[in-house]
Write an enzyme that holds these catalytic residues in place. Structure first.
Site, PDB file in Angstrom:
ATOM      1  CD  GLU A  14      -1.880   4.205   3.329  1.00  0.00           C
ATOM      2  OE1 GLU A  14      -3.050   4.441   3.687  1.00  0.00           O
ATOM      3  OE2 GLU A  14      -1.603   3.384   2.419  1.00  0.00           O
TER       4      GLU A  14
ATOM      5  CG  HIS B 105      -1.973  -1.001   1.220  1.00  0.00           C
ATOM      6  ND1 HIS B 105      -3.060  -0.930   2.048  1.00  0.00           N
ATOM      7  CD2 HIS B 105      -2.147  -2.127   0.475  1.00  0.00           C
ATOM      8  CE1 HIS B 105      -3.860  -1.956   1.822  1.00  0.00           C
ATOM      9  NE2 HIS B 105      -3.321  -2.700   0.872  1.00  0.00           N
TER      10      HIS B 105
ATOM     11  CB  CYS C 228      -6.630  -0.360   5.382  1.00  0.00           C
ATOM     12  SG  CYS C 228      -4.913  -0.926   5.219  1.00  0.00           S
TER      13      CYS C 228
ATOM     14  CB  CYS D  90      -1.964   1.623   6.164  1.00  0.00           C
ATOM     15  SG  CYS D  90      -1.628   0.779   4.606  1.00  0.00           S
TER      16      CYS D  90
END
Length: 160
Positions: free
Chosen positions: A56, A54, A84, A87
């Site tokens: 992040e 992801h 999410c 993260c």
């Protein structure tokens, strides 16, 4: 919200465009310390064959490498979509001081949309959270991406 927040979010949006160009969900993230970008990332779990790729997480890894430290104290993470749970957990473990995000995520958002982890008082780290910075631009980018995906799915079905 400051002008810097908007400017830095625009940089994160540019990274989201890079993810989109690769056919990935368009999410971008940067990490800033002392007004300098020290980490960058964009979504690419499909290309990386990595469910943790992801935006992040990639930005956290980049910033940690830059600082040669897994603790990213006194840093702000800018991301175009509400993080999410995975993260946000990484953000807490890195000791990010401030989190700024664009669009809310009604399906997996962990800053209030589905669950509100930053409000959980039993956790040992507090991160200041500011949402809605360039939310319309972030939402529009995601909406356009998913419309294109649906259109491509329809074309593939029509070709059968």
């Amino acid at each position: 919200m400051s002008t810097n927040d908007t400017d830095f979010m625009r940089t994160a949006l540019n990274l989201a465009q890079q993810a989109r160009a690769l056919g990935e969900v368009p999410v971008g993230a940067i990490i800033v310390k002392d007004n300098m970008i020290i980490g960058r990332g964009y979504n690419h779990p499909i290309l990386a064959v990595d469910p943790t790729a992801h935006a992040e997480i990639i930005a956290l890894r980049d910033a940690a490498s830059y600082l040669n430290n897994y603790r990213l104290t006194k840093c702000t993470l800018y991301v175009t979509l509400e993080p999410c749970i995975m993260c946000l957990g990484a953000i807490f473990h890195a000791r990010i001081n401030r989190l700024v995000y664009g669009a809310t995520d009604p399906k997996t958002g962990a800053c209030g949309s589905v669950i509100n982890l930053p409000a959980e008082t039993r956790l040992n780290h507090r991160t200041q959270v500011i949402g809605g910075i360039l939310a319309n631009e972030s939402s529009d980018l995601l909406r356009q991406f998913f419309m294109e995906c649906r259109k491509m799915s329809m074309i593939k079905i029509a070709d059968l």
